[in-house]
Structure formats: structure tokens, C-alpha cells
Design a protein around this motif. Structure first.
Motif, PDB file in Angstrom:
ATOM      1  N   ASN A 158      50.098  21.494 -11.170  1.00 45.44           N
ATOM      2  CA  ASN A 158      51.048  21.646 -10.068  1.00 45.44           C
ATOM      3  C   ASN A 158      51.297  20.335  -9.336  1.00 45.44           C
ATOM      4  O   ASN A 158      52.401  20.075  -8.867  1.00 45.44           O
ATOM      5  N   HIS A 159      50.276  19.500  -9.243  1.00 41.27           N
ATOM      6  CA  HIS A 159      50.469  18.188  -8.624  1.00 41.27           C
ATOM      7  C   HIS A 159      51.478  17.365  -9.418  1.00 41.27           C
ATOM      8  O   HIS A 159      52.426  16.790  -8.856  1.00 41.27           O
ATOM      9  N   LEU A 160      51.295  17.293 -10.714  1.00 40.69           N
ATOM     10  CA  LEU A 160      52.221  16.524 -11.549  1.00 40.69           C
ATOM     11  C   LEU A 160      53.595  17.189 -11.602  1.00 40.69           C
ATOM     12  O   LEU A 160      54.626  16.497 -11.649  1.00 40.69           O
ATOM     13  N   PRO A 204      61.699  16.131 -16.715  1.00 45.53           N
ATOM     14  CA  PRO A 204      61.523  17.461 -17.326  1.00 45.53           C
ATOM     15  C   PRO A 204      60.092  17.958 -17.180  1.00 45.53           C
ATOM     16  O   PRO A 204      59.128  17.189 -17.284  1.00 45.53           O
ATOM     17  N   ALA A 205      59.933  19.258 -16.958  1.00 44.27           N
ATOM     18  CA  ALA A 205      58.619  19.853 -16.747  1.00 44.27           C
ATOM     19  C   ALA A 205      57.735  19.714 -17.983  1.00 44.27           C
ATOM     20  O   ALA A 205      56.501  19.664 -17.855  1.00 44.27           O
ATOM     21  N   ARG A 206      58.323  19.653 -19.180  1.00 49.66           N
ATOM     22  CA  ARG A 206      57.504  19.542 -20.387  1.00 49.66           C
ATOM     23  C   ARG A 206      56.718  18.225 -20.421  1.00 49.66           C
ATOM     24  O   ARG A 206      55.692  18.124 -21.109  1.00 49.66           O
ATOM     25  N   ARG A 207      57.182  17.237 -19.654  1.00 52.40           N
ATOM     26  CA  ARG A 207      56.493  15.946 -19.623  1.00 52.40           C
ATOM     27  C   ARG A 207      55.117  16.075 -18.963  1.00 52.40           C
ATOM     28  O   ARG A 207      54.206  15.300 -19.262  1.00 52.40           O
ATOM     29  N   VAL A 265      51.592  14.311 -20.492  1.00 52.71           N
ATOM     30  CA  VAL A 265      50.715  13.306 -19.894  1.00 52.71           C
ATOM     31  C   VAL A 265      49.324  13.871 -19.632  1.00 52.71           C
ATOM     32  O   VAL A 265      48.325  13.134 -19.683  1.00 52.71           O
ATOM     33  N   LEU A 266      49.205  15.176 -19.391  1.00 55.42           N
ATOM     34  CA  LEU A 266      47.878  15.775 -19.257  1.00 55.42           C
ATOM     35  C   LEU A 266      47.098  15.639 -20.560  1.00 55.42           C
ATOM     36  O   LEU A 266      45.882  15.393 -20.557  1.00 55.42           O
ATOM     37  N   GLY A 267      47.792  15.766 -21.679  1.00 53.19           N
ATOM     38  CA  GLY A 267      47.141  15.557 -22.968  1.00 53.19           C
ATOM     39  C   GLY A 267      46.778  14.104 -23.192  1.00 53.19           C
ATOM     40  O   GLY A 267      45.720  13.794 -23.759  1.00 53.19           O
ATOM     41  N   VAL A 268      47.636  13.189 -22.740  1.00 52.54           N
ATOM     42  CA  VAL A 268      47.369  11.752 -22.922  1.00 52.54           C
ATOM     43  C   VAL A 268      46.089  11.348 -22.200  1.00 52.54           C
ATOM     44  O   VAL A 268      45.268  10.582 -22.726  1.00 52.54           O
ATOM     45  N   VAL A 269      45.894  11.859 -20.978  1.00 50.60           N
ATOM     46  CA  VAL A 269      44.724  11.461 -20.184  1.00 50.60           C
ATOM     47  C   VAL A 269      43.524  12.368 -20.404  1.00 50.60           C
ATOM     48  O   VAL A 269      42.455  12.139 -19.825  1.00 50.60           O
TER      49      VAL A 269
END
Length: 430
Positions: free
Chosen positions: A92-94, A104-107, A111-115
Motif C-alpha cells: 500500500n505504501h508503494l 501503473p499499479a503492476r509496477r 519492484v517488490l520482487g526486485v528488492v
């Protein structure tokens, strides 16, 4: 590209940043180094438009941050990982940041997967550890897929695996042609991550050069020579031969010799001619940490008294001091600051130090070398001579080195008075 020209920031009578000029180019990781209180965070805040400079300009891609169209999609930053509402989940923060910037919300899930936070995406951030908070801050910086990224202490609180991940991430972002500007106090990590360094002290530019050039310019390479431990006379014989040949010899704590002024092949020839067997003959190059300490030792505001007694490094032999380059000279965007103006008290460099002006060529034959007959402001003080007679009282710690004129000494805090029975005690004291 980030470009600062004559950047100055004053808070009342305190000058946090003075006449700072540099460029951060795309395609490389640029490290931003300096002691605590040197103005790094203030500089980053001015880059991002959070603070207005007193004078000078700083632009990103030729425009001030506040005039960039949809700035969050062009510039990503991590300045304070704790700047998160504790009641919100990571997702929700992102998501709120994405909606504010038209991302876009899919982003968010990308990024959660990247980190690596995809498994805790729905947990409230107030329960995150320091390292998890850092990862969430990095995710927010990457959210808009920006071309310019600023990170302030990005590995703070991360475990070794996380530090390695951040290092590889920075390099990958720079390899894609992005501008990556990283502030950190971990010299060992900067040595492995950064391609270029910008070093400041008390708000002024000290160096703007590659990591390799910085280490070479602020350190003295030497050779370690070791003779058989069972034959101490060979050590003395070799030391005398090397000194006669023009070398400077200092003993090491483990019994080896530190030799400067002679190349390794010449040392080997001298040992052969003196019929001295060698157990070790190896070159030594200073680390980034050693070079950084030598460069910034005159710009440290908070110094332990133990540092002044023990010393940070062994003193170099006479005539072996490294040349002092004019910081940033020859680099694009190099800027020689004019004399200080009224309204602030900027840091005054020691005599002969290369802050914004080029001293005459010294005995080393290179621009910016220490002039003949003048002390090197970055050199460690020579070891004191042995006293003739033992002092009656215990030796006192050495007096702290003289600070630059404008650096006011910090007053030692008064010791708290002990509690007595007549005084009320707090709950903790009871």
C-alpha cells in the motif's frame, strides 16, 4: 546528469555547503564521501529541491528538480528509509506513491520482487527491521524506473547478502546508462562499487576523480621486505644497504621492513649484492580507506582523543610524502571557488592545501605537489623523539592537532552531578 555549480547553503551563521561544483555522469556509479557533518545530506536535499540553495545552482538533465515534468518518473531517491507510515503495508505504501505519480499499479509488485519483499508485501511497515526498511526505500526509488538515482547510505542495516545485492544492483543500473549517485561511509564497499568519487569536507570539494586516481594521489606505496627471523644481523645489514642506496626504511611490528623510494627490482638487486636472503619482497598499495583517512583527516569535526594518541597510520619517511593534486582539476565542470563572502564562516583550508587553487609545483614535479619547505597538511605527525629522562608524572595524551581557523572546537559536555539522598530520583534511578 547531475551538475552543481557554485552551490552554497547557509543556515544563519553556519555554512553547511560552500561553493560546491561537480558533475555526476551517467553510466558510472559515483560515490559521495565525506565525514559526518560535511554537507553530504544537505547537498542531496538541494539536488532534490527539498532545500533551496543560498547561492549557486544544481540541475538534473539541465533543469532544476522542481521544473522536471513528472519528476518521480525521472529521478528516484532514498534519503530516509524510515519515511514510511507505519500503519501501511509495503504494497500500500508503494501503491500510494505510484498513484500520485501516474505509475501503473503492476509496477508495485515488480519492484517488490526486485528488492525481495514479495513475501511480506501485505505486512505493516512498522514491524520491519532496519534492513527491510532499506529494501522498501530502494523499491520506492526504483518505482518510476528513473534514469537518475540518488541513494544515501543504501546498505545501512543490510546483512552481507543484502550488501552484495545492493552492490550488484548499483552496477547493473549504471551499466544500463543511468546516473547513480551513492553516499556511504563504508569505504570497503565503495572501493568495490564506485567508479568515480566526489569527496567533500566541511562543505567544500576535496576531490573529484576516479577511485584509482584518488588512492594513488593520497597514499604512498611501499615495499615489504622480510629477512630470516633467525638472523637479525641480516636485517640490519639490508637496512643499511637500502638506506645508502637512497631508500627510506621503517621497521614493521612483525619484524619486516617498510621500504619507500626504491622499486622492487632495485631492492632485490641490493639484497643480492649484500648477500642477504629474503623471505618476503612484496608491493603494498593503500586501500581506499587509508587514502580517504589521509585526505579528510583535517576536515573531521568529531574526533576521539584516543585517535590523537594512537594515530591512524604510521608516519611516512621524510621525502616520501605523496603529491597533493588540486581536487578535480582537469575534470569537466571543475570549479575554483572564489574567496569567501560575508554572511558565513566556510571552512578555511590549511596553508598549502589544494582547496580551489593550484599551489606551485613542488619537489615531486607535479601540479599541486607540496611546495618545497612547507609541510604537507595531510601528512601524519612525525613520531616524537624519545625523552632523555623518564618523566616524573605519567605521560599525558598528545595535544590534538591544530584545526583550521574556522573550525570551532567542540566544548566537552559537563559531567552530570551525582544524585544525593536529598535530591528526588527518577523512576529509572530508583
Amino acid at each position: 546528469m547531475i551538475e552543481a555549480v557554485g552551490l552554497t547553503k547557509r543556515y544563519g551563521d553556519k555554512t553547511a555547503v560552500y561553493n560546491l561544483s561537480f558533475q555526476v555522469r551517467p553510466g558510472a556509479v559515483t560515490g559521495f564521501l565525506g565525514p559526518n557533518g560535511s554537507g553530504k545530506s544537505t547537498t542531496m536535499r538541494m539536488i532534490l529541491g527539498l532545500d533551496n540553495p543560498t547561492s549557486g545552482t544544481v540541475t538534473i538533465g539541465g533543469h532544476p528538480y522542481r521544473k522536471l515534468p513528472n519528476a518521480p518518473r525521472q529521478v528516484g531517491a532514498l534519503l530516509d528509509a524510515k519515511a514510511v507510515h507505519g500503519g501501511r503495508s509495503a504494497r500500500n505504501h508503494l501503491l500510494s506513491l505510484a498513484q500520485l505519480s501516474g505509475i501503473p499499479a503492476r509496477r508495485v509488485d515488480e519492484v517488490l520482487g526486485v528488492v525481495g519483499l514479495q513475501d511480506v508485501a501485505n505486512k505493516r511497515s512498522k514491524g520491519f527491521s532496519l534492513g527491510m526498511g532499506q529494501r522498501l526505500g530502494i523499491a520506492a526509488a526504483l518505482l518510476g524506473d528513473p534514469q537518475v538515482l540518488l541513494f544515501d547510505e543504501p546498505v545501512n542495516g543490510l546483512d552481507p547478502e543484502g550488501i552484495l545485492w545492493v552492490r550488484n544492483l548499483m552496477k547493473a543500473l549504471a551499466a544500463e546508462g543511468r546516473t547513480v549517485f551513492v553516499s556511504s561511509h563504508l569505504m570497503s564497499e565503495m572501493a568495490l562499487t564506485a567508479d568515480h568519487l566526489i569527496v567533500i569536507g566541511r562543505g567544500q570539494l576535496l576531490a573529484d576523480m576516479s577511485v584509482t586516481d584518488f588512492i594513488s594521489a593520497n597514499s604512498a606505496d611501499f615495499a615489504r621486505v622480510r629477512t630470516p627471523d633467525t638472523e637479525p644481523q641480516l636485517r640490519e645489514k639490508l637496512s643499511s644497504a637500502l638506506t645508502e642506496a637512497g631508500g627510506h626504511v621503517l621497521p614493521e611490528q612483525d619484524g619486516a621492513l617498510r621500504v619507500t623510494g626504491l622499486p622492487l627490482p632495485r631492492i632485490s638487486d641490493i639484497a643480492h649484492e649484500a648477500d642477504v636472503r629474503l623471505w618476503e619482497l612484496s608491493p603494498h598499495q593503500a586501500s581506499l580507506e587509508e587514502a580517504y583517512m589521509r585526505m579528510t583527516q583535517g576536515a573531521v569535526d568529531y574526533r576521539s582523543t584516543a585517535d590523537q594518541k594512537a594515530g591512524l597510520q604510521q608516519p611516512l619517511p621524510p621525502g616520501a610524502q605523496p603529491p597533493m593534486p588540486v581536487p578535480g582539476q582537469g575534470q569537466p565542470g571543475w570549479y575554483a571557488p572564489p574567496p569567501p563572502q560575508q554572511g558565513g564562516q566556510p571552512f578555511t583550508a590549511p596553508q598549502g592545501a589544494p582547496y580551489g587553487g593550484q599551489p606551485p609545483a613542488g619537489p615531486y614535479g607535479a601540479p599541486g605537489a607540496a611546495p618545497a619547505g612547507q609541510p604537507n597538511p595531510y601528512a601524519q605527525p612525525a613520531a616524537p623523539a624519545a625523552p632523555v629522562a623518564a618523566p616524573a608524572a605519567p605521560a599525558q595524551p598528545a595535544a590534538p592537532p591544530a584545526q583550521p581557523a574556522a573550525a570551532a572546537p567542540q566544548a566537552a559536555p559537563a559531567a552530570p552531578a551525582p544524585l544525593t539522598d536529598a535530591e528526588p530520583k527518577s523512576e529509572d534511578a530508583r
